[in-house]
Design an enzyme around this catalytic site. Structure first.
Site, short mmCIF file in Angstrom:
data_model
loop_
_atom_site.label_atom_id
_atom_site.label_comp_id
_atom_site.label_asym_id
_atom_site.label_seq_id
_atom_site.Cartn_x
_atom_site.Cartn_y
_atom_site.Cartn_z
N TRP A 12 0.96 -1.05 0.05
CA TRP A 12 0.07 -0.11 -0.01
C TRP A 12 0.77 1.24 -0.05
O TRP A 12 0.31 2.40 -0.08
CB TRP A 12 -0.99 -0.02 1.08
CG TRP A 12 -2.15 -0.96 1.10
CD1 TRP A 12 -2.22 -1.81 0.00
CD2 TRP A 12 -3.15 -1.04 2.01
NE1 TRP A 12 -3.56 -2.57 0.12
CE2 TRP A 12 -4.06 -2.19 1.33
CE3 TRP A 12 -3.52 -0.62 3.27
CZ2 TRP A 12 -5.20 -2.29 2.01
CZ3 TRP A 12 -4.87 -0.98 3.94
CH2 TRP A 12 -5.57 -1.80 3.18
N GLU A 100 11.76 1.74 -4.02
CA GLU A 100 11.60 3.33 -3.50
C GLU A 100 12.24 3.76 -2.30
O GLU A 100 12.78 4.64 -2.04
CB GLU A 100 9.97 3.42 -3.61
CG GLU A 100 9.40 3.60 -4.52
CD GLU A 100 7.91 3.09 -4.61
OE1 GLU A 100 7.40 2.76 -3.18
OE2 GLU A 100 7.45 2.70 -5.66
N GLY A 178 4.87 1.51 -11.04
CA GLY A 178 3.78 2.55 -11.06
C GLY A 178 3.66 3.23 -12.33
O GLY A 178 3.50 4.53 -12.53
N GLY A 239 1.24 -3.02 -6.29
CA GLY A 239 1.14 -1.81 -5.54
C GLY A 239 -0.29 -0.94 -5.67
O GLY A 239 -1.11 -1.24 -5.24
N GLY A 240 -0.41 0.00 -6.71
CA GLY A 240 -1.57 0.75 -7.04
C GLY A 240 -2.87 0.00 -7.02
O GLY A 240 -3.83 0.26 -6.59
P1 PGA Z 1 2.76 -0.81 -8.84
O1 PGA Z 1 4.05 -1.17 -7.54
O2 PGA Z 1 2.17 -2.32 -8.77
O3 PGA Z 1 1.89 0.16 -8.54
O4 PGA Z 1 3.66 -0.73 -10.16
C1 PGA Z 1 4.73 -2.10 -7.39
C2 PGA Z 1 5.19 -2.01 -5.98
O5 PGA Z 1 6.27 -1.09 -5.94
O6 PGA Z 1 5.43 -2.96 -5.52
#
Ligand code: PGA
Length: 257
Positions: A12, A100, A178, A239-240
């Site tokens: 998240w 990140e 992302g 992620g998203g």
């Molecule tokens: P995403 O992120 O699905 O938004 O590309 C994946 C992640 O960073 O774990």
């Protein structure tokens, strides 16, 4: 070969206040009331929502994970959270070395290594994230970068990694996170099989056969089935698309779609 139970994990990131997290997790649990548990499911909300979500998720097929941990158990480390603290908040999993963290918070392979060891010591399942940037891929450095991330990130701890149920790897090409650009299933498979061979050489074939290697980077309901059809893709780190319970449910139920 050992059958590997897929793991579908939601990251998240820095989204959702405590009430928002409780609402989303509650909706997901409801949607999964009849889930046959053909995959293991995990969500990693921000630290602030962990304790509340451990209550929401109790008795559900959704396990709780954190997005990071510090390697000391306790001490004068303002702003940090330890493995035992995460366990006491209801966590079973912890993400380590997300790109990140590497990009914005100074994470390096050596600190990844300390965190993995601390997670194992606390009884948490570390999901070790690795991945190359776009320029590294374009320069043909993908495999050497991944080799370095694995060799340094798991340095000196290969001896405690022999149980494949106790850890997992997430391959997340930085250029796919992302961005809406997913690796093709063939690109993912190529890297996943490289990672499995690396683990076979460094730790042992039995560990490699049982280890779950997740793919992450713009996973969506429309591409999950194709990715999961690859022999070495054992799950996804989402992620998203994990922020919305309806979308995440579709990803979790990929087999039926
Ligand atoms: P995403 O992120 O699905 O938004 O590309 C994946 C992640 O960073 O774990």
């Amino acid at each position: 070969m050992m059958a590997r139970m897929p793991l579908i994990a939601g990251n998240w990131k820095m989204y959702k206040t405590v009430p928002e997290a409780v609402e989303t997790a509650g909706a997901l649990v409801q949607r999964l009331a009849d889930y046959d548990e053909s995959a293991q499911v995990m969500i990693a909300p921000p630290f602030t929502a962990l304790a509340a979500l451990s209550r929401v998720l109790e008795g559900s097929p959704v396990a709780l994970g954190a997005q990071n941990l510090f390697w000391e158990k306790e001490g004068a480390f303002t702003g940090e959270i330890s493995g035992p603290m995460l366990v006491s908040a209801g966590c079973r999993f912890v993400l380590i070395g997300h790109s990140e963290r590497r990009q914005y918070f100074g994470e390096i392979d050596e600190t990844v290594c300390k965190r993995v060891r601390a997670a194992l010591d606390a009884g948490l399942i570390p999901v070790v994230c690795i991945g190359e940037t776009e320029s590294q891929r374009d320069a043909g450095e993908t495999f050497s970068i991944l080799d370095k991330q694995l060799s340094n990130g798991l340095k000196d701890i290969v001896l405690v990694l022999n149980d494949p149920a106790k850890w997992a790897v997430a391959y997340e090409p930085v250029w796919a996170i992302g961005t809406g650009k997913t690796a093709t299933s063939a690109q993912a498979q190529e890297v996943h099989s490289f990672v499995r061979e690396w683990v076979a050489k460094a730790v042992g074939q039995t560990t490699a056969d049982g280890l779950r290697i997740l793919y992450g980077g713009s996973v969506k309901p429309g591409n999950i089935a194709e990715l999961m059809a690859m022999p070495d893709v054992d799950g996804a780190l989402v992620g998203g698309a994990s922020l919305d319970p309806e979308t995440f449910e579709k990803i979790i139920r990929y087999q039926k779609s």
